[in-house]
Design a protein around this motif. Structure first.
Motif, PDB file in Angstrom:
ATOM      1  N   UNK A 156      -5.021  -5.081 -15.889  1.00 19.76           N
ATOM      2  CA  UNK A 156      -5.581  -3.864 -15.291  1.00 19.76           C
ATOM      3  C   UNK A 156      -5.797  -4.035 -13.786  1.00 19.76           C
ATOM      4  N   UNK A 157      -4.748  -4.464 -13.086  1.00 20.20           N
ATOM      5  CA  UNK A 157      -4.859  -4.827 -11.680  1.00 20.20           C
ATOM      6  C   UNK A 157      -4.286  -3.798 -10.719  1.00 20.20           C
ATOM      7  N   UNK A 158      -3.556  -2.804 -11.223  1.00 17.27           N
ATOM      8  CA  UNK A 158      -2.887  -1.838 -10.352  1.00 17.27           C
ATOM      9  C   UNK A 158      -3.046  -0.447 -10.943  1.00 17.27           C
ATOM     10  N   UNK A 159      -3.531   0.470 -10.130  1.00 10.19           N
ATOM     11  CA  UNK A 159      -3.706   1.853 -10.570  1.00 10.19           C
ATOM     12  C   UNK A 159      -2.786   2.732  -9.746  1.00 10.19           C
ATOM     13  N   UNK A 160      -1.984   3.525 -10.428  1.00 12.77           N
ATOM     14  CA  UNK A 160      -1.114   4.493  -9.769  1.00 12.77           C
ATOM     15  C   UNK A 160      -1.355   5.829 -10.461  1.00 12.77           C
ATOM     16  N   UNK A 161      -1.960   6.746  -9.754  1.00 18.78           N
ATOM     17  CA  UNK A 161      -2.349   8.000 -10.369  1.00 18.78           C
ATOM     18  C   UNK A 161      -3.401   7.735 -11.431  1.00 18.78           C
ATOM     19  N   UNK A 162      -3.088   8.094 -12.650  1.00 22.65           N
ATOM     20  CA  UNK A 162      -4.014   7.837 -13.763  1.00 22.65           C
ATOM     21  C   UNK A 162      -3.571   6.657 -14.612  1.00 22.65           C
ATOM     22  N   UNK A 163      -2.462   6.019 -14.230  1.00 23.93           N
ATOM     23  CA  UNK A 163      -1.929   4.888 -15.001  1.00 23.93           C
ATOM     24  C   UNK A 163      -2.494   3.562 -14.484  1.00 23.93           C
ATOM     25  N   UNK A 164      -2.896   2.713 -15.416  1.00 23.77           N
ATOM     26  CA  UNK A 164      -3.406   1.383 -15.090  1.00 23.77           C
ATOM     27  C   UNK A 164      -2.394   0.369 -15.605  1.00 23.77           C
ATOM     28  N   UNK A 165      -2.025  -0.583 -14.742  1.00 24.79           N
ATOM     29  CA  UNK A 165      -0.971  -1.541 -15.062  1.00 24.79           C
ATOM     30  C   UNK A 165      -1.466  -2.973 -14.955  1.00 24.79           C
ATOM     31  N   UNK A 166      -0.877  -3.834 -15.773  1.00 24.26           N
ATOM     32  CA  UNK A 166      -1.028  -5.275 -15.602  1.00 24.26           C
ATOM     33  C   UNK A 166      -0.031  -5.710 -14.533  1.00 24.26           C
ATOM     34  N   UNK A 167      -0.367  -6.783 -13.822  1.00 20.94           N
ATOM     35  CA  UNK A 167       0.509  -7.307 -12.778  1.00 20.94           C
ATOM     36  C   UNK A 167       0.774  -8.783 -13.008  1.00 20.94           C
ATOM     37  N   UNK A 168       1.914  -9.220 -12.515  1.00 18.46           N
ATOM     38  CA  UNK A 168       2.241 -10.644 -12.507  1.00 18.46           C
ATOM     39  C   UNK A 168       1.881 -11.196 -11.132  1.00 18.46           C
ATOM     40  N   UNK A 169       1.281 -12.383 -11.123  1.00 16.70           N
ATOM     41  CA  UNK A 169       0.905 -13.056  -9.893  1.00 16.70           C
ATOM     42  C   UNK A 169       1.889 -14.188  -9.614  1.00 16.70           C
TER      43      UNK A 169
END
Length: 183
Positions: A156-169
């Motif tokens: 839950x590291x990236x929010x675009x609009x109403x979508x919440x995304x996991x991210x790879x580091x």
């Protein structure tokens, strides 16, 4: 980061340089594209004024952001740079975007490689990090091709609009960068 000087960097095919308001039209050409803006923190530019404001904000901020241009064409085809710096941990965070017409030609890898080299040789940093949405395989490939190592998932590291995304580091340390140069 230290002072705001953006030096010009060159490779065999690219010039990385400071952005000016004259670049707004070139930036708008790709920044209004939904596919380009899909995985970045900013929304697609709706007008040229959005691109003018983008350049103005970048130039006023602490970010070190370069415009990417081909050596034989002064048009900006993308941006890349350091969007945050932690002076305690000496860690930079990278960010980049490229005009869709220039995808899959190795330009982002070439630009990112120049930035990594510049940072470890000229800035007070020992670590460079980058994140990408889990679904952004192209960005993942760019970071891996620059010897950045996958370190884990940021939930839950990236929010675009109403979508919440996991991210790879992904990250590369100065120690590992120097070790790769000796190979």
């Amino acid at each position: 980061m230290t002072d705001k000087e953006i030096p010009t960097l060159t490779s065999s095919r690219l010039i990385l340089r400071a952005l000016t308001l004259n670049d707004a039209e070139s930036i708008f050409e790709y920044a209004n594209n939904e596919a380009v803006a899909k995985y970045v923190f900013w929304e697609p530019h709706q007008t040229i004024e959005d691109s003018i404001n983008f350049v103005s904000q970048i130039n006023k901020s602490d970010e070190l952001m370069w415009g990417i241009q081909l050596k034989d064409n002064p048009k900006i085809i993308g941006t890349c740079g350091f969007i945050t710096y932690n002076s305690i941990t000496k860690c930079l965070t990278i960010g980049y975007a490229l005009n869709q017409n220039y995808w899959t030609k190795g330009y982002t890898k070439e630009a990112l490689s120049m930035l990594i080299d510049y940072a470890f040789n000229n800035l007070d940093t020992i670590r460079i990090e980058g994140i990408c949405v889990v679904d952004n395989i192209a960005s993942e490939k760019v970071m891996l091709s620059c010897n950045m190592e996958f370190e884990g998932i940021l939930h839950d590291n990236f929010i675009k609009g109403t979508d919440i995304h996991d991210c790879k580091l992904f990250a590369i340390t100065k120690r590992n960068y120097l070790a790769n140069l000796k190979k």
